[in-house]
Scaffold this motif. Structure first.
Motif, PDB file in Angstrom:
ATOM      1  N   GLU A   1       6.173   1.876  -7.572  1.00 52.00           N
ATOM      2  CA  GLU A   1       5.069   0.949  -7.790  1.00 52.00           C
ATOM      3  C   GLU A   1       4.500   0.462  -6.455  1.00 52.00           C
ATOM      4  O   GLU A   1       5.194   0.424  -5.442  1.00 52.00           O
ATOM      5  N   ALA A   2       3.224   0.097  -6.485  1.00 55.83           N
ATOM      6  CA  ALA A   2       2.578  -0.514  -5.315  1.00 55.83           C
ATOM      7  C   ALA A   2       1.363  -1.293  -5.788  1.00 55.83           C
ATOM      8  O   ALA A   2       0.829  -1.052  -6.871  1.00 55.83           O
ATOM      9  N   ARG A   3       0.931  -2.227  -4.955  1.00 56.28           N
ATOM     10  CA  ARG A   3      -0.240  -3.036  -5.313  1.00 56.28           C
ATOM     11  C   ARG A   3      -1.540  -2.252  -5.172  1.00 56.28           C
ATOM     12  O   ARG A   3      -2.531  -2.562  -5.822  1.00 56.28           O
ATOM     13  N   SER A   4      -1.543  -1.252  -4.297  1.00 59.50           N
ATOM     14  CA  SER A   4      -2.710  -0.374  -4.149  1.00 59.50           C
ATOM     15  C   SER A   4      -2.238   0.966  -3.629  1.00 59.50           C
ATOM     16  O   SER A   4      -1.090   1.105  -3.176  1.00 59.50           O
ATOM     17  N   CYS A   5      -3.118   1.949  -3.683  1.00 56.33           N
ATOM     18  CA  CYS A   5      -2.705   3.308  -3.332  1.00 56.33           C
ATOM     19  C   CYS A   5      -3.856   4.082  -2.709  1.00 56.33           C
ATOM     20  O   CYS A   5      -5.015   3.925  -3.111  1.00 56.33           O
TER      21      CYS A   5
ATOM     22  N   ARG B   1      -9.438  -0.845   2.859  1.00 54.51           N
ATOM     23  CA  ARG B   1      -9.744  -1.315   1.512  1.00 54.51           C
ATOM     24  C   ARG B   1      -8.472  -1.481   0.680  1.00 54.51           C
ATOM     25  O   ARG B   1      -8.362  -2.405  -0.135  1.00 54.51           O
ATOM     26  N   ALA B   2      -7.517  -0.585   0.875  1.00 55.06           N
ATOM     27  CA  ALA B   2      -6.257  -0.696   0.127  1.00 55.06           C
ATOM     28  C   ALA B   2      -5.503  -1.951   0.517  1.00 55.06           C
ATOM     29  O   ALA B   2      -4.914  -2.635  -0.339  1.00 55.06           O
ATOM     30  N   ALA B   3      -5.512  -2.285   1.802  1.00 50.66           N
ATOM     31  CA  ALA B   3      -4.850  -3.512   2.253  1.00 50.66           C
ATOM     32  C   ALA B   3      -5.528  -4.740   1.655  1.00 50.66           C
ATOM     33  O   ALA B   3      -4.862  -5.688   1.216  1.00 50.66           O
ATOM     34  N   GLU B   4      -6.853  -4.721   1.616  1.00 54.83           N
ATOM     35  CA  GLU B   4      -7.596  -5.827   1.021  1.00 54.83           C
ATOM     36  C   GLU B   4      -7.305  -5.938  -0.472  1.00 54.83           C
ATOM     37  O   GLU B   4      -7.120  -7.041  -1.007  1.00 54.83           O
ATOM     38  N   ALA B   5      -7.250  -4.801  -1.160  1.00 53.29           N
ATOM     39  CA  ALA B   5      -6.960  -4.807  -2.599  1.00 53.29           C
ATOM     40  C   ALA B   5      -5.567  -5.352  -2.876  1.00 53.29           C
ATOM     41  O   ALA B   5      -5.337  -6.032  -3.880  1.00 53.29           O
ATOM     42  N   ALA B   6      -4.622  -5.054  -1.992  1.00 53.18           N
ATOM     43  CA  ALA B   6      -3.259  -5.554  -2.173  1.00 53.18           C
ATOM     44  C   ALA B   6      -3.189  -7.060  -1.968  1.00 53.18           C
ATOM     45  O   ALA B   6      -2.437  -7.761  -2.656  1.00 53.18           O
ATOM     46  N   ARG B   7      -3.983  -7.567  -1.031  1.00 51.94           N
ATOM     47  CA  ARG B   7      -3.972  -9.006  -0.746  1.00 51.94           C
ATOM     48  C   ARG B   7      -4.706  -9.808  -1.814  1.00 51.94           C
ATOM     49  O   ARG B   7      -4.274 -10.886  -2.206  1.00 51.94           O
ATOM     50  N   HIS B   8      -5.853  -9.267  -2.257  1.00 57.91           N
ATOM     51  CA  HIS B   8      -6.727 -10.010  -3.172  1.00 57.91           C
ATOM     52  C   HIS B   8      -7.137  -9.104  -4.330  1.00 57.91           C
ATOM     53  O   HIS B   8      -8.287  -8.654  -4.392  1.00 57.91           O
TER      54      HIS B   8
ATOM     55  N   VAL C   1       0.840  -1.200   0.000  1.00 54.73           N
ATOM     56  CA  VAL C   1       0.000   0.000   0.000  1.00 54.73           C
ATOM     57  C   VAL C   1       0.871   1.244   0.000  1.00 54.73           C
ATOM     58  O   VAL C   1       1.716   1.418   0.894  1.00 54.73           O
ATOM     59  N   LEU C   2       0.661   2.096  -0.977  1.00 58.39           N
ATOM     60  CA  LEU C   2       1.317   3.391  -1.035  1.00 58.39           C
ATOM     61  C   LEU C   2       0.317   4.447  -0.580  1.00 58.39           C
ATOM     62  O   LEU C   2      -0.801   4.517  -1.109  1.00 58.39           O
ATOM     63  N   VAL C   3       0.693   5.254   0.400  1.00 55.42           N
ATOM     64  CA  VAL C   3      -0.155   6.347   0.878  1.00 55.42           C
ATOM     65  C   VAL C   3       0.512   7.651   0.490  1.00 55.42           C
ATOM     66  O   VAL C   3       1.667   7.897   0.849  1.00 55.42           O
ATOM     67  N   ILE C   4      -0.220   8.478  -0.244  1.00 55.50           N
ATOM     68  CA  ILE C   4       0.322   9.759  -0.707  1.00 55.50           C
ATOM     69  C   ILE C   4      -0.312  10.872   0.119  1.00 55.50           C
ATOM     70  O   ILE C   4      -1.507  11.164  -0.011  1.00 55.50           O
ATOM     71  N   GLY C   5       0.472  11.500   0.973  1.00 55.08           N
ATOM     72  CA  GLY C   5      -0.013  12.533   1.872  1.00 55.08           C
ATOM     73  C   GLY C   5       0.521  12.280   3.261  1.00 55.08           C
ATOM     74  O   GLY C   5       0.997  11.171   3.563  1.00 55.08           O
ATOM     75  N   GLY C   6       0.452  13.306   4.125  1.00 55.89           N
ATOM     76  CA  GLY C   6       1.023  13.142   5.452  1.00 55.89           C
ATOM     77  C   GLY C   6       0.198  13.722   6.575  1.00 55.89           C
ATOM     78  O   GLY C   6       0.701  13.906   7.680  1.00 55.89           O
TER      79      GLY C   6
END
Length: 483
Positions: free
Chosen positions: A182-186, A463-470, A4-9
């Motif tokens: 790159e990342a599996r989700s963002c 949701r991003a974690a779920e998208a990365a897993r499945h 998971v890539l998170v853009i923002g802080g």
């Protein structure tokens, strides 16, 4: 490859990063600012608006879902997605224990904060302490954090996220090359465009007086919210929500800095006196409703006045009844003298105040209630807390519009998905200011930005974690959700 890539802080980004990490995903968070300025606008916040059906720890009495919804409906004028709004409202009732687990502390109810002790939970140490707590927790859990790393665009395959693009930049005298991550989700949580002066000018244009109103706006929050990623997403075909001229905009001290003035620049005595424009005339009801429900309309009201400036005027009776601003007001012992010091037309200003004084019908003054002190035969009326300005010394505070965050953003759903042509992305999500316009079409009420950011940051991270897993299941689930 990172999960998971998170853009923002800021708050929403940190909530997303923490939730994704708790779900077992590897997480990389990219913050555009240097470490010392991390946290976006969240570092300037103070509280979270919370639904509750009975007294809860730091919240007194009750603030049920329907009352929260009606407050939001009133300030937005109905320009809100009820389904998403109620998601944020309901989530606000149960997030504090999770926040505490990540190091956030809340302070006891504030006796001097009007009635917000019933509706809002205040952070011990303010937003800066909250942001620092989340960063500590993220580091402890193994979230990778990179500062000075702005993202200018994302690479897409249809509506699927592939990679983020970071431009070449100079950091502490060192030239860094462009990057592709790159990342599996963002999760996109990089804020609005309030600090992009050119975009504000484009949005607001010229008024009938030939002025460019946005040239006189001050930015209450971070200078790093320039909307580069937001514009890139809109140009890439992401579905938009919101009016680019709508924003959380507050009347602040005209002497405030251009950026990062924060809460201390707000002028909170408006409802205790009168407000005049540079021509010495009133233009709106200062006592329309409780200040926490109306403070965020005054920036836009001032933006509509000549020169985008106005003046809050009180007398000695108001002193001690509001949070004092960081800069002292202009003080005079007569109205004529105050007008001269403020540069206002003396005759018009004195006539305005005297007409207001004559129109006041003083009953039982109570600034904690919608009292019966009002004006008669005056336009605009003052509905509550109307008392003559007759006790010197008199005080004046020059006001300018202070933009906190803009409402133009990305359309989303209950899963915090970014949409393209009405279809949700299977692995690209949005939270915080970049989607707040789904709930806030216009207007604002204290603490609701943090409610939205916390709720949808947590949803987006999960949701991003779920998208990365499945990835296949996530894609099918998203299609099913919109069928």
């Amino acid at each position: 490859m990172i999960d998971v890539l998170v853009i923002g802080g800021g708050n929403a980004a940190l909530c997303a990063a923490l939730m994704a990490r708790e779900a077992g995903a590897s997480v990389l968070l990219l913050e555009a600012s240097p470490r010392e300025w991390r946290g976006g606008n969240s570092q300037h916040t103070r509280n979270l608006r919370c639904m509750h059906d009975a007294p809860q720890d730091v919240l007194v009495e009750a603030y049920p879902e329907e009352e929260f919804w009606q407050d939001l409906l009133r300030v937005t004028g109905g320009i809100t997605d009820e389904k998403l709004a109620r998601i944020a409202i309901r989530a606000s009732s149960s997030c504090r224990d999770w926040m505490r687990r990540h190091g956030v502390h809340f302070q006891p109810p504030l006796s001097g904060a009007l009635h917000v002790a019933r509706t809002n939970a205040f952070f011990m140490g303010g937003g800066k302490a909250l942001v620092n707590a989340y960063y500590r927790s993220a580091q402890r859990l193994g979230v990778e954090i990179r500062y000075d790393t702005p993202v200018e665009s994302v690479e897409l395959d249809g509506g699927r996220f592939v990679a983020a693009r970071v431009p070449a930049r100079e950091v502490n005298g060192v030239r860094l090359p462009a990057e592709r991550i790159e990342a599996r989700s963002c999760v996109l949580a990089a804020g609005g465009f309030e600090s992009n002066r050119e975009w504000l000018r484009e949005a607001w244009g010229q008024n009938e007086r030939g002025e460019w109103p946005s040239d006189n706006f001050l930015i209450r929050g971070t200078r790093f919210n320039t909307g580069v990623l937001l514009r890139s997403m809109l140009e890439a075909g992401a579905d938009a929500i919101g009016d680019p001229t709508q924003a959380h905009m507050v009347a602040i001290d005209a002497r405030a800095p251009l950026y990062d003035g924060g809460i201390c620049t707000r002028i909170d005595c408006v409802s205790l006196g009168v407000v005049v424009n540079r021509e010495g005339e009133r233009f709106y009801d200062e006592g329309e409703d409780f200040w926490p429900k109306r403070y965020a309309i005054w920036g836009r009201l001032v933006a509509g006045q000549p020169g985008q400036i106005a003046y809050s005027i009180i007398d000695q009776k108001a002193i001690g009844r509001f949070m004092p601003p960081v800069f002292p007001g202009t003080v005079a012992h007569t109205l004529d003298e105050l007008a001269r010091q403020l540069g206002l037309p003396e005759e018009t200003f004195v006539r305005t105040v005297e007409a207001y004084n004559r129109a006041c019908r003083v009953g039982t003054f109570d600034h904690t209630q919608l009292d019966d002190c009002h004006t008669e035969g005056l336009a605009p009326a003052k509905t509550h807390w109307a008392r003559p300005l007759d006790t010197p010394p008199f005080y004046g505070y020059a006001l300018k519009p202070g933009v906190t965050f803009t409402y133009l953003g990305l359309k989303t759903n209950e899963h915090a998905s970014v949409h393209f042509d009405g279809q949700p992305s299977p692995n690209l999500f949005v939270a915080g200011e970049m989607m707040a316009g789904n709930v806030l079409g216009k207007g604002y009420t204290a603490g609701v930005g943090m409610s939205i950011g916390t709720a949808f940051g947590r949803i987006a991270g999960s949701r991003a974690a779920e998208a990365a897993r499945h990835p296949t299941l996530s894609s099918e689930g998203q299609r099913h959700a919109t069928a």
